[in-house]
Enzyme design. Structure first.
Site, PDB file in Angstrom:
ATOM      1  N   GLU A  24      57.236  11.192 104.065  1.00 31.89           N
ATOM      2  CA  GLU A  24      56.477  11.031 102.821  1.00 31.89           C
ATOM      3  C   GLU A  24      57.450  10.923 101.645  1.00 31.89           C
ATOM      4  OE1 GLU A  24      53.837  14.310 102.018  1.00 31.89           O
ATOM      5  OE2 GLU A  24      52.783  13.246 100.423  1.00 31.89           O
TER       6      GLU A  24
ATOM      7  N   ARG B  49      60.953  23.481 109.948  1.00 28.60           N
ATOM      8  CA  ARG B  49      59.772  24.348 109.935  1.00 28.60           C
ATOM      9  C   ARG B  49      59.085  24.395 111.292  1.00 28.60           C
ATOM     10  NH1 ARG B  49      56.883  21.652 105.327  1.00 28.60           N
ATOM     11  NH2 ARG B  49      58.757  20.455 104.955  1.00 28.60           N
TER      12      ARG B  49
HETATM   13  O1  LIG Z   1      54.320  13.388 108.934  1.00 32.08           O
HETATM   14  P1  LIG Z   1      55.602  13.217 108.171  1.00 32.08           P
HETATM   15  O2  LIG Z   1      55.437  12.316 106.974  1.00 32.08           O
HETATM   16  O3  LIG Z   1      56.716  12.776 109.033  1.00 32.08           O
HETATM   17  O4  LIG Z   1      55.976  14.619 107.538  1.00 32.08           O
HETATM   18  C1  LIG Z   1      55.908  15.830 108.222  1.00 32.08           C
HETATM   19  C2  LIG Z   1      57.245  16.459 108.386  1.00 32.08           C
HETATM   20  O5  LIG Z   1      57.828  16.739 107.110  1.00 32.08           O
HETATM   21  C3  LIG Z   1      58.241  18.078 107.063  1.00 32.08           C
HETATM   22  O6  LIG Z   1      59.535  18.248 107.507  1.00 32.08           O
HETATM   23  P2  LIG Z   1      60.850  17.898 106.656  1.00 32.08           P
HETATM   24  O7  LIG Z   1      61.440  16.639 107.212  1.00 32.08           O
HETATM   25  O8  LIG Z   1      60.531  17.931 105.205  1.00 32.08           O
HETATM   26  O9  LIG Z   1      61.885  19.011 107.077  1.00 32.08           O
HETATM   27  P3  LIG Z   1      61.968  20.597 107.098  1.00 32.08           P
HETATM   28  O10 LIG Z   1      61.082  21.072 108.220  1.00 32.08           O
HETATM   29  O11 LIG Z   1      63.410  20.778 107.400  1.00 32.08           O
HETATM   30  O12 LIG Z   1      61.545  21.163 105.766  1.00 32.08           O
HETATM   31  C4  LIG Z   1      57.279  18.778 108.007  1.00 32.08           C
HETATM   32  O13 LIG Z   1      57.787  20.014 108.462  1.00 32.08           O
HETATM   33  C5  LIG Z   1      57.125  17.778 109.113  1.00 32.08           C
HETATM   34  O14 LIG Z   1      58.134  17.868 110.099  1.00 32.08           O
HETATM   35  N1  LIG Z   2      53.092  17.439 101.426  1.00 32.21           N
HETATM   36  C1  LIG Z   2      53.856  18.060 102.320  1.00 32.21           C
HETATM   37  N2  LIG Z   2      53.904  19.409 102.361  1.00 32.21           N
HETATM   38  C2  LIG Z   2      54.680  20.045 103.264  1.00 32.21           C
HETATM   39  N3  LIG Z   2      55.405  19.407 104.167  1.00 32.21           N
HETATM   40  C3  LIG Z   2      55.383  18.067 104.163  1.00 32.21           C
HETATM   41  N4  LIG Z   2      55.994  17.178 104.960  1.00 32.21           N
HETATM   42  C4  LIG Z   2      55.645  15.946 104.532  1.00 32.21           C
HETATM   43  N5  LIG Z   2      54.803  16.016 103.512  1.00 32.21           N
HETATM   44  C5  LIG Z   2      54.622  17.344 103.256  1.00 32.21           C
END
Ligand SMILES: O=P(O)(O)OC[C@H]1O[C@H](OP(=O)(O)OP(=O)(O)O)[C@H](O)[C@@H]1O
Ligand SMILES: Nc1ncnc2[nH]cnc12
Length: 179
Positions: A100, A63
């Protein structure tokens, strides 16, 4: 709250229990589908990047890519992808981290970040801070300078900000929205 913050917040959808029970997922796809909201977000993140003297924008897969690429173009800065492990073909630096809802590893091409670079790390959500902390660790290991971290939304109750204190080394963490 400013008009822009209200617009951005109104375009983020809460999805309970995704991807697992207990997590309220912040879905940015309605925001991306609204050209005025997406443009306002891009403008705000580009302004932050330039204000803090960034020379490069790092986007975090997946993202973070969507937000950071237009920001890089808008600000006239180079874009550097930080990818999930195993995707980049060249010589990389790799860093493990906790999410998370799981664990993961990220990588950056070592040659993409040099000591001359000042890096703004851009992502959609700051949750536990694990992803951003690991990215800053990559920036530091590459020898580049940290301009800061800029996110659309900070989940304040998870206190990711505290986790980043050391990695930021005094550089700013800017969140357009905090919930
Ligand atoms: O602060 P944190 O606990 O590390 O979480 C935040 C991260 O989690 C999500 O990415 P995700 O790894 O779910 O991947 P995506 O962007 O591929 O959906 C979001 O886009 C952040 O990069
Ligand atoms: N609650 C949440 N919503 C969207 N992205 C996330 N990445 C980690 N936690 C998330």
């Amino acid at each position: 709250m400013t008009d822009i913050q209200e617009l951005l917040l109104s375009r983020i959808r809460d999805v309970p229990d995704h991807p697992k029970p207990g997590v309220v997922f912040k879905d940015i796809t309605p925001l991306l589908a609204d050209p005025a909201a997406f443009a306002a977000l891009t403008e705000a993140l580009a302004e932050i990047s330039l204000r803090h003297g960034a020379t490069r924008v790092v986007g975090l897969e997946a993202r973070g890519f969507i937000l950071a690429a237009p920001v890089a173009i808008r600000a006239g800065l180079g874009f550097v992808p930080v990818r999930k492990a195993g995707k980049l073909p060249g010589a990389t630096l790799r860093q493990a981290y906790d999410l998370e809802y799981g664990t993961a590893e990220i990588e950056v091409h070592a040659e993409d970040l040099t000591p001359e670079d000042r890096v703004m790390v851009i992502d959609d959500v700051l949750a536990t801070g694990g992803t951003a902390a690991a990215s800053l660790e990559l920036v530091r290991r590459a020898g580049a300078q940290v301009a800061g971290v800029a996110v659309l939304m900070e989940l304040g109750f998870l206190d990711g900000r505290a986790k980043l204190t050391q990695e930021l080394g005094g550089a700013p963490l800017e969140a357009l929205l905090t919930v």
